[in-house]
Design a protein around this motif. Structure first.
Motif, short mmCIF file in Angstrom:
data_model
loop_
_atom_site.label_atom_id
_atom_site.label_comp_id
_atom_site.label_asym_id
_atom_site.label_seq_id
_atom_site.Cartn_x
_atom_site.Cartn_y
_atom_site.Cartn_z
N SER A 136 0.93 -1.25 0.00
CA SER A 136 0.05 -0.11 0.11
C SER A 136 0.82 1.04 -0.02
O SER A 136 0.59 2.19 0.54
CB SER A 136 -0.84 -0.10 1.24
N SER A 137 2.11 1.05 -0.39
CA SER A 137 2.88 2.20 -0.45
C SER A 137 2.58 3.50 -1.47
O SER A 137 2.00 3.33 -2.22
CB SER A 137 4.34 1.79 -1.01
N PHE A 138 3.13 4.83 -0.83
CA PHE A 138 2.77 6.05 -1.54
C PHE A 138 4.04 6.61 -1.99
O PHE A 138 3.94 7.53 -2.41
CB PHE A 138 1.86 6.97 -0.55
N SER A 139 5.06 5.86 -1.87
CA SER A 139 6.41 6.29 -2.54
C SER A 139 7.14 5.01 -2.87
O SER A 139 6.85 3.96 -2.44
CB SER A 139 7.35 7.12 -1.33
N PRO A 140 8.12 5.27 -3.89
CA PRO A 140 8.96 4.19 -4.58
C PRO A 140 9.47 3.55 -3.39
O PRO A 140 10.35 3.94 -2.78
CB PRO A 140 9.58 4.76 -5.77
N ILE A 141 9.37 2.01 -3.86
CA ILE A 141 10.11 1.01 -2.91
C ILE A 141 11.42 0.41 -3.63
O ILE A 141 12.50 0.63 -3.33
CB ILE A 141 9.26 -0.14 -2.55
N LEU A 142 11.15 -0.03 -4.76
CA LEU A 142 12.32 -0.48 -5.67
C LEU A 142 12.66 0.29 -6.76
O LEU A 142 11.90 0.99 -7.60
CB LEU A 142 11.49 -1.68 -6.50
N GLY A 190 -1.74 8.62 -6.55
CA GLY A 190 -0.91 8.89 -5.49
C GLY A 190 -0.19 7.68 -4.91
O GLY A 190 1.07 7.88 -4.31
N LYS A 191 -0.55 6.44 -5.22
CA LYS A 191 0.37 5.25 -4.81
C LYS A 191 1.29 5.07 -5.43
O LYS A 191 1.35 5.56 -6.81
CB LYS A 191 -0.76 3.95 -4.60
N GLN A 192 2.47 4.42 -5.12
CA GLN A 192 3.53 3.98 -6.01
C GLN A 192 4.37 3.02 -5.34
O GLN A 192 4.56 3.02 -4.32
CB GLN A 192 4.38 5.58 -6.04
N GLU A 193 4.73 2.18 -6.08
CA GLU A 193 5.70 1.14 -5.60
C GLU A 193 7.07 0.80 -6.10
O GLU A 193 8.04 0.59 -5.36
CB GLU A 193 4.93 -0.24 -5.86
N VAL A 194 7.36 1.42 -7.50
CA VAL A 194 8.60 1.35 -8.14
C VAL A 194 9.00 2.72 -8.49
O VAL A 194 8.06 3.63 -8.76
CB VAL A 194 8.79 0.47 -9.13
N GLU A 195 10.24 2.86 -8.75
CA GLU A 195 10.41 4.59 -9.20
C GLU A 195 10.11 4.47 -10.78
O GLU A 195 9.94 3.69 -11.34
CB GLU A 195 12.17 4.43 -9.37
N ALA A 196 9.61 5.83 -10.95
CA ALA A 196 9.10 6.03 -12.51
C ALA A 196 10.28 5.70 -13.39
O ALA A 196 9.94 5.40 -14.52
CB ALA A 196 8.81 7.76 -12.24
N GLU A 197 11.58 6.02 -12.99
CA GLU A 197 12.66 5.59 -14.18
C GLU A 197 12.65 4.10 -14.37
O GLU A 197 12.98 3.70 -15.46
CB GLU A 197 13.81 5.75 -13.40
N LEU A 198 12.04 3.26 -13.32
CA LEU A 198 12.11 1.78 -13.88
C LEU A 198 10.96 1.44 -14.74
O LEU A 198 11.15 0.83 -15.62
CB LEU A 198 11.69 1.10 -12.41
N VAL A 199 9.81 2.03 -14.63
CA VAL A 199 8.72 2.05 -15.48
C VAL A 199 8.85 2.61 -16.82
O VAL A 199 8.65 2.01 -17.71
CB VAL A 199 7.47 3.02 -14.94
N ALA A 200 9.78 3.51 -16.94
CA ALA A 200 10.25 4.21 -18.31
C ALA A 200 11.28 3.28 -18.98
O ALA A 200 11.20 3.20 -20.15
CB ALA A 200 10.79 5.50 -17.96
N THR A 201 12.03 2.60 -18.01
CA THR A 201 12.98 1.70 -18.79
C THR A 201 12.26 0.42 -19.39
O THR A 201 12.83 -0.38 -20.32
CB THR A 201 13.87 1.19 -17.65
N ALA A 202 11.22 0.11 -18.90
CA ALA A 202 10.55 -1.19 -19.08
C ALA A 202 9.76 -1.25 -20.37
O ALA A 202 8.98 -0.25 -20.71
CB ALA A 202 9.88 -1.83 -17.65
N SER A 203 9.03 -2.55 -21.02
CA SER A 203 8.36 -2.70 -21.78
C SER A 203 7.01 -2.87 -20.90
O SER A 203 6.98 -3.72 -20.08
CB SER A 203 8.56 -3.99 -22.75
N ILE A 204 5.97 -1.85 -21.09
CA ILE A 204 5.00 -1.99 -20.24
C ILE A 204 3.80 -2.59 -20.64
O ILE A 204 3.29 -2.23 -21.81
CB ILE A 204 4.62 -0.34 -19.83
#
Ligand code: NAD
Length: 321
Positions: free
Chosen positions: A199-205, A225-239
């Motif tokens: 239930s995190s609201f800031s990046p963990i991984l 507002g919730k977030q579990e991973v850095e936005a950089e990780l999302v941007a690197t991945a095929s989503i």
């Protein structure tokens, strides 16, 4: 009208049947024969509760209805589950209420089925290790469903409160697999598949903690507002996602989109991979990320199956309505 109480649901549907229902409705969504209606979720200003409903219609199966409920933080003290929901199904030909089904176990099964479907279609075939971030109620369902998708040999777990990890250790030992409680660096460095369910609201991984070839299923972020991973990780991945509109507004992609790190055109519906319209993973090195936001059609698909099984077994109460 049929009533299937919460207490009956566990005797009726198996995780494998929930998996089949979710896989099939994701395919229908990508073919545009099933669609979700806009989600309503409100803080009601009473009992600290968040209440809402998710609804939709599948023209192929004729599943029409809604799941209503939310989060009541004071419930634990009353001996009740904090997350409460019920599914209402309607006859698509007449609009009459056809069934009411307890939605608590159903939610856990349909959510676990979604990440498992993503592993089936997108994780590397040779994935051997799995890491789970989060050790709450949903985590056990997530791990059990995921373990069926590949020949996993080891399980890693991380939770903000490590004492909760005994839940994941228990599921691993049920499956005869070794479990290790680890720091995030090790979890990222050694897991072929990672599920986040917090239930995190800031990046963990962080992006730097994940190695090439990893498949991530981010399942906890289902609200603005919730977030579990850095936005950089999302941007690197095929989503990949269940539904693009939810992914970019209430899912894990919301932050990368808001920071203009990705455009919503980069997000692919998992159903397109199931239907064979998208190749899915393109290489062994690619990082893939499934943004599981949770859609109403998943609930309706699983609830419809439960009602069929309940009628067949005689467990459904039939009342005049
Ligand atoms: P839970 O309350 O039982 O567990 C919450 C977990 O999050 C625990 O492991 C807790 O330690 C961890 N956590 C809480 N705050 C944290 C923080 N700030 N940083 C790191 N970890 C934190 O909840 P649950 O039933 O296991 O559900 C987990 C999450 O999944 C919830 O946020 C819920 O809304 C979400 N969920 C998503 C879907 C979907 O379809 N995507 C469906 C159901 C639930």
């Amino acid at each position: 009208m049929y009533i299937v109480p919460e207490s009956e649901v566990q005797n009726l549907i198996t995780p494998d049947e929930a998996f089949d229902a979710v896989e099939s409705v994701f395919a229908s969504m990508a073919k545009r024969s099933a669609y979700n209606f806009p989600v309503i979720r409100e803080a009601i200003g009473h009992a600290d509760a968040l209440y809402g409903f998710k609804s939709g219609f599948d023209r192929e199966s004729l599943a029409l209805g809604l799941k209503s409920g939310g989060f009541w933080p004071g419930n634990t003290k009353r001996g009740l589950t904090n997350h409460q929901s019920s599914v209402f199904l309607f006859d698509a030909n007449t609009g009459r209420c056809r069934a009411v089904v307890g939605g608590n176990l159903l939610t856990a099964l349909r959510t676990a089925a979604a990440s498992a479907v993503s592993i089936k279609y997108i994780a590397r075939k040779g994935a051997k290790t799995i890491g789970i971030i989060g050790a709450g109620h949903q985590s056990a369902f997530q791990l059990r469903a995921a373990l069926k998708q590949r020949q996993f040999e080891r399980v890693f777990g991380w939770n903000i409160d490590p004492s909760m990890l005994s839940r994941l250790e228990g599921v691993s030992s049920e499956a005869g697999l070794p479990f290790e409680a680890v720091e995030l660096e090790k979890l990222g460095a050694e897991s072929d598949v990672i599920i986040t369910i917090t239930s995190s609201f800031s990046p963990i991984l962080k992006a730097s903690q994940v190695r090439p070839g990893t498949h991530l299923a981010c399942m906890g972020t289902d609200t603005k507002g919730k977030q579990e991973v850095e936005a950089e990780l999302v941007a690197t991945a095929s989503i990949f996602t269940d539904e693009i509109a939810q992914s970019v507004s209430i899912g894990e992609c919301q932050h990368a989109v808001a920071a203009s790190m990705i455009h919503q055109d980069a997000v692919v519906e998992l159903g397109a991979v199931i239907n064979g319209d998208h190749p899915g993973r393109l290489s062994e090195e690619e990082i893939t990320l499934y943004d599981g936001t949770g859609v109403g059609l998943q609930d309706l698909a699983v609830a419809s199956r439960i009602v069929e099984l309940a009628i067949k077994s005689g467990a459904a109460k039939n009342i005049d309505f």
